[in-house]
Design a protein around this motif. Structure first.
Motif, PDB file in Angstrom:
ATOM      1  N   GLY A   1       0.786  -1.229   0.000  1.00  0.00           N
ATOM      2  CA  GLY A   1       0.000   0.000   0.000  1.00  0.00           C
ATOM      3  C   GLY A   1       0.814   1.273   0.000  1.00  0.00           C
ATOM      4  O   GLY A   1       0.249   2.368   0.002  1.00  0.00           O
ATOM      5  N   GLU A   2       2.142   1.168  -0.042  1.00  0.00           N
ATOM      6  CA  GLU A   2       2.998   2.341   0.137  1.00  0.00           C
ATOM      7  C   GLU A   2       2.855   3.365  -0.988  1.00  0.00           C
ATOM      8  O   GLU A   2       2.824   4.568  -0.745  1.00  0.00           O
ATOM      9  CB  GLU A   2       4.459   1.889   0.241  1.00  0.00           C
ATOM     10  N   TRP A   3       2.744   2.891  -2.248  1.00  0.00           N
ATOM     11  CA  TRP A   3       2.763   3.820  -3.379  1.00  0.00           C
ATOM     12  C   TRP A   3       1.436   3.899  -4.133  1.00  0.00           C
ATOM     13  O   TRP A   3       1.348   4.548  -5.188  1.00  0.00           O
ATOM     14  CB  TRP A   3       3.861   3.429  -4.363  1.00  0.00           C
ATOM     15  N   LEU A   4       0.395   3.310  -3.610  1.00  0.00           N
ATOM     16  CA  LEU A   4      -0.858   3.211  -4.363  1.00  0.00           C
ATOM     17  C   LEU A   4      -1.491   4.571  -4.656  1.00  0.00           C
ATOM     18  O   LEU A   4      -2.152   4.739  -5.686  1.00  0.00           O
ATOM     19  CB  LEU A   4      -1.854   2.320  -3.608  1.00  0.00           C
ATOM     20  N   GLU A   5      -1.318   5.547  -3.791  1.00  0.00           N
ATOM     21  CA  GLU A   5      -1.926   6.861  -4.008  1.00  0.00           C
ATOM     22  C   GLU A   5      -1.256   7.628  -5.135  1.00  0.00           C
ATOM     23  O   GLU A   5      -1.879   8.458  -5.795  1.00  0.00           O
ATOM     24  CB  GLU A   5      -1.871   7.685  -2.714  1.00  0.00           C
ATOM     25  N   ALA A   6       0.024   7.380  -5.375  1.00  0.00           N
ATOM     26  CA  ALA A   6       0.763   8.080  -6.435  1.00  0.00           C
ATOM     27  C   ALA A   6       1.735   7.086  -7.072  1.00  0.00           C
ATOM     28  O   ALA A   6       2.944   7.127  -6.832  1.00  0.00           O
ATOM     29  CB  ALA A   6       1.505   9.283  -5.879  1.00  0.00           C
TER      30      ALA A   6
ATOM     31  N   GLU B   1       4.897   8.452  -9.167  1.00  0.00           N
ATOM     32  CA  GLU B   1       5.601   9.608  -8.628  1.00  0.00           C
ATOM     33  C   GLU B   1       6.974   9.193  -8.117  1.00  0.00           C
ATOM     34  O   GLU B   1       7.161   8.128  -7.547  1.00  0.00           O
ATOM     35  CB  GLU B   1       4.780  10.204  -7.482  1.00  0.00           C
TER      36      GLU B   1
END
Length: 241
Positions: A176-181, A184
């Motif tokens: 879940g660490e990079w799911l928002e961006a 990026e």
């Protein structure tokens, strides 16, 4: 271009001064470089290229003149690899562009998916299948991206540019660490290989007898082509629809 939209003489002069400054920085970086692949030289080169491009555009817009030199573009190139020699993890970054060439075909395919999902009648998402954005959500939720890529014409889509980057990492990312961006903070110096496909290569590649793919740090992009047969479960579309 209208007079109101033209850059001022002061803006052109400022852009020229920025080029001079970038030239000085580039020369200084070259004089101080620690090796053939010094990242400081690469960064200074990019800054010089960007400044020269701005100046060239403003010069043309204001005076209808161009510079007598051309700096190679840097957007499609990669800096020297500086990642781990033995990566413990990799990330695969993919972007594929499509044009919605046949909206009615796209809608029809989404409606067929919905009809198959709800045997007893219209489902909760029946309205979604009647809009372009809703139909896209249904189809990409039902089919894998690779399947859509190989059957895009069935879904009323037309292929645009595509790119695939494989990047190296020291350790796998936390769940879940990079799911928002997801795209990026990609470090170009950790790109192990890159495969680009674009219509802009077509003219060159026809002359060279190649396949229209541009690669960097990798094997021929032909290796990525998917040779999948079309799914025969989908009925031909009604031409009057």
């Amino acid at each position: 271009m209208s007079d109101a939209a033209q850059p001022t003489a002061a803006e052109v002069r400022a852009a020229a001064e920025a080029v001079k400054t970038a030239l000085d920085r580039h020369l200084a970086a070259v004089e101080r470089r620690s090796g053939e692949d010094d990242p400081a030289v690469y960064e200074a080169f990019n800054q010089l290229a960007a400044a020269a491009e701005v100046y060239d555009e403003l010069l043309y817009d204001r005076y209808d003149e161009v510079t007598p030199f051309e700096i190679p573009g840097t957007e499609d190139s990669l800096p020297p690899y500086a990642g781990p020699e033995e990566p413990n993890a990799i990330s695969v970054l993919i972007r594929r562009d499509y044009a919605v060439a046949e909206p009615q075909r796209l809608l029809a395919q989404a409606q067929r998916v919905e009809a198959a999902e709800y045997d007893d009648g219209p489902g909760a998402d029946q309205d979604a299948a009647g809009t372009i954005h809703g139909a896209l959500g249904i189809l990409f939720g039902e089919f894998e991206p690779d399947e859509i890529a190989s059957r895009h014409k069935e879904f009323g889509l037309e292929e645009g540019d595509s790119t695939l980057w494989v990047t190296a990492a020291d350790e796998p990312a936390e769940p879940g660490e990079w799911l928002e961006a997801p795209f990026e903070g990609v470090d170009p110096q950790r790109v192990v290989c890159r495969f680009d496909v674009s219509a802009v290569f077509d003219d060159e590649d026809r002359e060279d007898g190649e396949d229209g793919a541009d690669t960097a740090r990798g094997e021929d992009a032909d290796d990525l082509d998917l040779d999948l047969d079309e799914d025969e479960d989908l009925e031909p579309l009604d031409a009057e629809r």
